[in-house]
Design a protein around this motif. Sequence first.
Motif, PDB file in Angstrom:
ATOM      1  N   ASP A 106       0.827  -1.175  -0.474  1.00 50.11           N
ATOM      2  CA  ASP A 106      -0.247  -0.229   0.172  1.00 50.11           C
ATOM      3  C   ASP A 106       1.218   1.992  -0.105  1.00 50.11           C
ATOM      4  O   ASP A 106       0.177   2.579  -0.386  1.00 50.11           O
ATOM      5  CB  ASP A 106      -1.106   0.061   1.103  1.00 50.11           C
ATOM      6  N   LYS A 107       2.414   1.541   0.637  1.00 47.13           N
ATOM      7  CA  LYS A 107       3.110   2.410   0.351  1.00 47.13           C
ATOM      8  C   LYS A 107       4.533   2.771  -0.160  1.00 47.13           C
ATOM      9  O   LYS A 107       4.670   3.617  -0.314  1.00 47.13           O
ATOM     10  CB  LYS A 107       3.741   1.972   1.858  1.00 47.13           C
ATOM     11  N   SER A 108       4.667   1.597  -0.729  1.00 45.90           N
ATOM     12  CA  SER A 108       5.882   1.343  -1.133  1.00 45.90           C
ATOM     13  C   SER A 108       5.692   0.567  -2.014  1.00 45.90           C
ATOM     14  O   SER A 108       5.424  -0.585  -2.176  1.00 45.90           O
ATOM     15  CB  SER A 108       7.677   0.477   0.093  1.00 45.90           C
ATOM     16  N   ALA A 109       7.009   0.825  -2.646  1.00 44.56           N
ATOM     17  CA  ALA A 109       7.969  -0.907  -3.888  1.00 44.56           C
ATOM     18  C   ALA A 109       8.908  -1.246  -3.747  1.00 44.56           C
ATOM     19  O   ALA A 109       9.494  -0.298  -3.192  1.00 44.56           O
ATOM     20  CB  ALA A 109       7.329   0.803  -5.240  1.00 44.56           C
ATOM     21  N   PHE A 110       9.195  -2.072  -4.400  1.00 45.99           N
ATOM     22  CA  PHE A 110      10.677  -2.953  -4.120  1.00 45.99           C
ATOM     23  C   PHE A 110      11.156  -3.353  -5.181  1.00 45.99           C
ATOM     24  O   PHE A 110      10.273  -3.876  -5.913  1.00 45.99           O
ATOM     25  CB  PHE A 110      10.202  -4.469  -3.172  1.00 45.99           C
ATOM     26  N   LEU A 111      12.572  -3.728  -5.173  1.00 47.91           N
ATOM     27  CA  LEU A 111      13.266  -3.373  -6.537  1.00 47.91           C
ATOM     28  C   LEU A 111      14.538  -4.171  -6.035  1.00 47.91           C
ATOM     29  O   LEU A 111      14.880  -3.987  -5.256  1.00 47.91           O
ATOM     30  CB  LEU A 111      13.610  -1.843  -7.187  1.00 47.91           C
ATOM     31  N   ALA A 112      14.594  -4.672  -6.856  1.00 49.54           N
ATOM     32  CA  ALA A 112      15.591  -5.431  -6.997  1.00 49.54           C
ATOM     33  C   ALA A 112      16.708  -5.403  -8.009  1.00 49.54           C
ATOM     34  O   ALA A 112      16.592  -4.814  -8.819  1.00 49.54           O
ATOM     35  CB  ALA A 112      14.845  -7.027  -7.283  1.00 49.54           C
ATOM     36  N   GLN A 113      17.758  -4.543  -7.620  1.00 44.16           N
ATOM     37  CA  GLN A 113      18.656  -4.066  -8.342  1.00 44.16           C
ATOM     38  C   GLN A 113      19.866  -4.880  -8.364  1.00 44.16           C
ATOM     39  O   GLN A 113      20.615  -5.715  -7.599  1.00 44.16           O
ATOM     40  CB  GLN A 113      19.689  -2.588  -8.047  1.00 44.16           C
ATOM     41  N   ARG A 114      20.854  -5.402  -9.701  1.00 41.65           N
ATOM     42  CA  ARG A 114      22.235  -6.106  -9.646  1.00 41.65           C
ATOM     43  C   ARG A 114      23.201  -5.637 -10.549  1.00 41.65           C
ATOM     44  O   ARG A 114      22.808  -4.816 -11.398  1.00 41.65           O
ATOM     45  CB  ARG A 114      21.731  -6.991 -10.703  1.00 41.65           C
ATOM     46  N   PHE A 115      24.793  -5.482 -10.147  1.00 46.69           N
ATOM     47  CA  PHE A 115      25.207  -4.793 -10.700  1.00 46.69           C
ATOM     48  C   PHE A 115      25.665  -6.006 -11.795  1.00 46.69           C
ATOM     49  O   PHE A 115      26.600  -7.549 -10.947  1.00 46.69           O
ATOM     50  CB  PHE A 115      27.018  -4.289  -9.453  1.00 46.69           C
ATOM     51  N   VAL A 116      26.327  -5.761 -12.906  1.00 44.77           N
ATOM     52  CA  VAL A 116      26.338  -7.040 -13.465  1.00 44.77           C
ATOM     53  C   VAL A 116      27.685  -6.710 -14.427  1.00 44.77           C
ATOM     54  O   VAL A 116      27.530  -5.461 -15.147  1.00 44.77           O
ATOM     55  CB  VAL A 116      25.908  -7.481 -14.370  1.00 44.77           C
ATOM     56  N   ALA A 117      28.788  -7.385 -14.399  1.00 41.72           N
ATOM     57  CA  ALA A 117      30.144  -7.050 -14.819  1.00 41.72           C
ATOM     58  C   ALA A 117      30.896  -8.416 -15.164  1.00 41.72           C
ATOM     59  O   ALA A 117      30.584  -9.475 -14.479  1.00 41.72           O
ATOM     60  CB  ALA A 117      31.307  -6.819 -14.134  1.00 41.72           C
ATOM     61  N   ASN A 118      31.524  -8.126 -16.447  1.00 42.03           N
ATOM     62  CA  ASN A 118      31.692  -9.267 -17.245  1.00 42.03           C
ATOM     63  C   ASN A 118      30.479 -10.844 -17.024  1.00 42.03           C
ATOM     64  O   ASN A 118      31.166 -12.010 -16.655  1.00 42.03           O
ATOM     65  CB  ASN A 118      33.215 -10.045 -17.044  1.00 42.03           C
ATOM     66  N   GLY A 119      29.634 -10.005 -17.164  1.00 42.11           N
ATOM     67  CA  GLY A 119      28.620 -11.235 -17.187  1.00 42.11           C
ATOM     68  C   GLY A 119      28.605 -12.310 -15.567  1.00 42.11           C
ATOM     69  O   GLY A 119      27.484 -13.319 -15.630  1.00 42.11           O
ATOM     70  N   GLU A 120      28.436 -11.876 -14.851  1.00 39.52           N
ATOM     71  CA  GLU A 120      28.423 -12.161 -13.584  1.00 39.52           C
ATOM     72  C   GLU A 120      28.213 -10.982 -12.581  1.00 39.52           C
ATOM     73  O   GLU A 120      28.322  -9.860 -12.361  1.00 39.52           O
ATOM     74  CB  GLU A 120      29.927 -12.684 -12.911  1.00 39.52           C
ATOM     75  N   THR A 121      27.644 -11.561 -11.247  1.00 41.06           N
ATOM     76  CA  THR A 121      26.437  -9.972 -10.550  1.00 41.06           C
ATOM     77  C   THR A 121      28.516  -9.776  -9.892  1.00 41.06           C
ATOM     78  O   THR A 121      28.510 -11.179  -8.546  1.00 41.06           O
ATOM     79  CB  THR A 121      25.549 -11.296  -9.649  1.00 41.06           C
ATOM     80  N   ALA A 122      28.112  -9.030  -9.233  1.00 45.85           N
ATOM     81  CA  ALA A 122      29.379  -8.368  -8.602  1.00 45.85           C
ATOM     82  C   ALA A 122      28.730  -8.192  -7.199  1.00 45.85           C
ATOM     83  O   ALA A 122      29.498  -7.845  -5.922  1.00 45.85           O
ATOM     84  CB  ALA A 122      29.725  -6.907  -8.912  1.00 45.85           C
ATOM     85  N   ALA A 123      27.279  -7.459  -7.223  1.00 44.75           N
ATOM     86  CA  ALA A 123      26.313  -6.820  -5.831  1.00 44.75           C
ATOM     87  C   ALA A 123      25.401  -7.383  -6.326  1.00 44.75           C
ATOM     88  O   ALA A 123      24.759  -7.021  -7.450  1.00 44.75           O
ATOM     89  CB  ALA A 123      26.965  -5.613  -5.663  1.00 44.75           C
TER      90      ALA A 123
END
Length: 170
Positions: A106-123
């Motif tokens: 009702d109050k908020s949105a939730f997001l997923a964010q990923r840092f991708v370098a050289n095809g791999e998730t860094a964070a």
Amino acid sequence: MNLYLRLIWLLLTARRRPPCSLLGPCVTRLRVWPNDLDLYRHVNNGRYFTLLDLARTDLMLRSGLAQRVKAAGWFPVVTLASMRFRRALTLFQPFDIHTEVIGWDDKSAFLAQRFVANGETAASAVIRVRFLRRSGGSVPSAELLALAGHTTPSPPLPDWVVRWADAQQD
């Protein structure tokens, strides 16, 4: 200064890059610059959160939400964030930030964010965002979605996201 230059770049190039769906995914391409680094010559852990701000701004620009939100006198704020670091990003390394909305309440949105370098998730990060009115008070999710012209209900939030958000209530 580097972050302002990146923000100006996003603002100037948003129309020339492909549009994104309101829910994403939105891929923002960036590069590690010297002032992103800490004493150990990799991206400072605090800088990751600032770079995520830029990627969320990119999503709002490319989905068309930014202009509508500005016209309504609203602005987004992060109310909860959690980051997992897996691999270091180093000087001049290109990387992408993948941003997508995983759901809302009702109050908020939730997001997923990923840092991708050289095809791999860094964070990777999970972010809870709320919109506030410049005149005061918060904007209910239903009002935000109506402004965006989005009519479908939220996808079910993963149980761990609900538990994570509930654990932070004070």
